[in-house]
Design an enzyme around this catalytic site. Structure first.
Site, PDB file in Angstrom:
ATOM      1  N   PHE A 111       0.793  -1.241  -0.008  1.00 52.14           N
ATOM      2  CA  PHE A 111       0.172  -0.064   0.011  1.00 52.14           C
ATOM      3  C   PHE A 111       0.859   1.373  -0.123  1.00 52.14           C
ATOM      4  O   PHE A 111       0.307   2.431  -0.467  1.00 52.14           O
ATOM      5  CB  PHE A 111      -0.775  -0.121   1.173  1.00 52.14           C
ATOM      6  CG  PHE A 111      -0.468   0.512   2.416  1.00 52.14           C
ATOM      7  CD1 PHE A 111       0.192  -0.299   3.392  1.00 52.14           C
ATOM      8  CD2 PHE A 111      -0.312   1.951   2.850  1.00 52.14           C
ATOM      9  CE1 PHE A 111       1.047   0.072   4.564  1.00 52.14           C
ATOM     10  CE2 PHE A 111       0.155   2.188   4.150  1.00 52.14           C
ATOM     11  CZ  PHE A 111       0.845   1.392   4.815  1.00 52.14           C
ATOM     12  N   LYS A 112       2.028   1.201   0.437  1.00 57.28           N
ATOM     13  CA  LYS A 112       2.815   2.427   0.377  1.00 57.28           C
ATOM     14  C   LYS A 112       3.110   2.896  -0.690  1.00 57.28           C
ATOM     15  O   LYS A 112       3.386   4.175  -1.085  1.00 57.28           O
ATOM     16  CB  LYS A 112       4.366   1.939   1.168  1.00 57.28           C
ATOM     17  CG  LYS A 112       4.147   1.563   2.415  1.00 57.28           C
ATOM     18  CD  LYS A 112       5.148   1.630   3.607  1.00 57.28           C
ATOM     19  CE  LYS A 112       4.902   1.255   4.726  1.00 57.28           C
ATOM     20  NZ  LYS A 112       4.680   0.212   5.368  1.00 57.28           N
ATOM     21  N   ASP A 113       2.888   2.388  -1.897  1.00 56.08           N
ATOM     22  CA  ASP A 113       2.999   3.014  -3.271  1.00 56.08           C
ATOM     23  C   ASP A 113       2.179   3.782  -3.422  1.00 56.08           C
ATOM     24  O   ASP A 113       2.270   4.930  -4.009  1.00 56.08           O
ATOM     25  CB  ASP A 113       2.862   1.801  -4.389  1.00 56.08           C
ATOM     26  CG  ASP A 113       3.881   0.726  -4.402  1.00 56.08           C
ATOM     27  OD1 ASP A 113       4.996   1.271  -4.334  1.00 56.08           O
ATOM     28  OD2 ASP A 113       3.827  -0.369  -4.781  1.00 56.08           O
TER      29      ASP A 113
END
Ligand code: PLP
Length: 461
Positions: A111-113
């Site tokens: 999810f950090k993208d």
């Protein structure tokens, strides 16, 4: 829109300044002076829009005059173009009233993208305008570092240095950090655990001579722009399940409290969220704090969900700031006490936190069992972090739809998944050659001077 520090004594900044700075000079974290509230009709109007259009409408009020509308739309379009799913954050159903928000279709499969791809484009746009160069330094338990390197590789005005705990990240995570060949990318394997890496990054920010000399910028989860980017998928998913006409709840696998704090902001903006459930693995400081009021560190126990192997949860400071009535002096005092092992949350602040947050803890055995069971029941393959979320969410299922955040792709943690289900999840085809690419990394001791020296040498090149 102005940004203030949670410790109350750093300068008030604009969005652009807060984004480029990261950590405030008084050691605090930047938060918006006021959070804009969307009306019922404005939220209802998000239904059916593309992810990018929702992103524009949600984030626009926070960025002030840093970018024009046209510039900001272009930045958003570039940020999400590399995702492997048209919906960006698709929602799948696990059970009668339980949904999974798949946040792992970005370039590094976590999810950090969502935040990092946006921040890469925001930095690029801001720096190319000013002609300035910055040095980005970040600590990672695995996913932040790979996402940061992917977002900044090859950008002209940026060098990126990522500290990860040697031997404590998965092989896929490590290779995503060590295989990019661009000269502006520097992976550092540091002796110690994630909290040590995070502490050294904080030290660099508190060393003002170094900080100003190399023009340090931070993209860790403390960076406000990252929190902001994550607010968007709370809206897209809640609206697709009927918000603002009905409430939803979220369960969020949590480490540094960044992702779930974005949900808290969404709730403040008017999204009808009943509960935000903090899901922790065996490193359960947040669950203990919300249950007992005692925020006490207790050493990191390595787990099969390593991106949540954290004891000092940086973004929790933002929630404390609000729970203490935005009293920067009170937060400063708590953070002083934390240096010697912990603090007790006041009764009033604890009640305020509990009005929004619930919590649960998932053991290692339950994590494995949840991967196995969920696959058997639904065909969905969970990564171990997402499994922690699903397990904790199950205790909170009821009349309100529950959305659990799936924070990484199972192929990023193939050993844990294979141990649970007997088969190894495959990497998406676009990454199939990861294990053949050449690695490049510098090993360093847990020593501030050694790290600063390396950074100075590298950017002098
Ligand atoms: C970073 C990460 C988390 C924890 O997110 P926080 O914002 O630090 O709470 C959970 N799962 C995965 C896969 C991550 O990469």
């Amino acid at each position: 829109m102005r940004y203030v520090s949670t410790r109350g004594s750093a300068p008030v900044l604009s969005f652009e300044e807060a984004m480029l700075t990261g950590l405030a000079r008084d050691g605090g974290l930047y938060v918006p002076a006021t959070v804009p509230v969307l009306g019922h009709a404005e939220i209802a109007a998000l239904a059916g829009l593309s992810y990018e259009d929702v992103a524009f409408r949600i984030m626009r009020p926070f960025i002030g005059d840093t970018f024009t509308d046209t510039e900001f739309r272009t930045i958003i379009a570039k940020a999400y173009a590399g995702f492997g799913h048209a919906a960006r954050a698709p929602l799948v159903q696990l059970g009668a009233n339980h949904f999974l928000l798949e946040l792992f279709h970005g370039p590094t499969l976590a999810f950090k993208d969502f935040a990092m791809q946006l921040i890469g484009q925001l930095f690029q746009a801001a720096l190319s305008r000013s002609g300035k160069r910055v040095t980005i330094v970040g600590a990672t338990s695995g996913d932040t570092g790979s996402a940061a390197i992917e977002a900044f590789r090859g950008l002209k005005n940026v060098d990126v240095f990522i500290l990860y705990p040697h031997g404590r990240v998965s092989e896929v995570q490590r290779r995503q950090m060590t295989t990019p060949s661009e000269a502006n990318v520097h992976a550092i394997a540091m002796d110690g655990d994630f909290d040590d890496c995070q502490a050294r990054v904080k030290d660099m920010f508190n060393d003002f001579v170094f900080r100003d000399g190399v023009r340090l910028a931070g993209v860790n989860s403390i960076n406000w722009a990252r929190v902001l980017a994550q607010v968007v998928y709370y809206f897209t998913s809640a609206v697709s399940l009927g918000a603002p006409h009905r409430e939803v709840s979220f369960t969020v696998p949590t480490g540094n409290f960044g992702d779930i704090f974005a949900g808290y902001i969404a709730r403040q903006m008017g999204l009808p969220i009943e509960k935000l459930v903090v899901a922790t693995n065996q490193n359960d400081i947040l669950h203990r704090a919300l249950t007992s009021g005692a925020y006490k560190t207790d050493g990191v126990k390595p787990s099969i969900s390593p991106s949540m192997d954290i004891q000092v949860s940086s973004n929790f400071e933002r929630a404390l700031f609000d729970a203490y009535g935005r009293d920067g002096a009170a937060v400063t005092q708590l953070m002083e006490e934390l240096k010697t092992g912990g603090f007790t949350i006041s009764q009033g602040a604890l009640e305020s936190l509990r009005a929004t947050f619930a919590s649960g803890r998932c053991s290692e055995a339950d994590t494995t069992e949840t991967i196995r069971r969920t696959y058997a029941a639904t065909g969905e393959i969970l990564c171990p972090h997402s499994a922690v979320g699903v397990k904790v969410a199950e205790a909170y299922l009821g009349a309100t739809p529950m959305i659990t955040l799936a924070t990484a792709h199972p192929a990023k943690f193939p050993d844990a998944v294979e141990a649970a289900m007997g088969t190894r999840p495959a990497l998406p085809p676009r990454m199939a050659d990861l294990f053949k690419r050449q690695e490049r990394v510098t090993r360093l001791p847990n020593d501030l001077r050694a790290i600063e020296t390396l950074i100075r040498e590298r950017i002098a090149l």
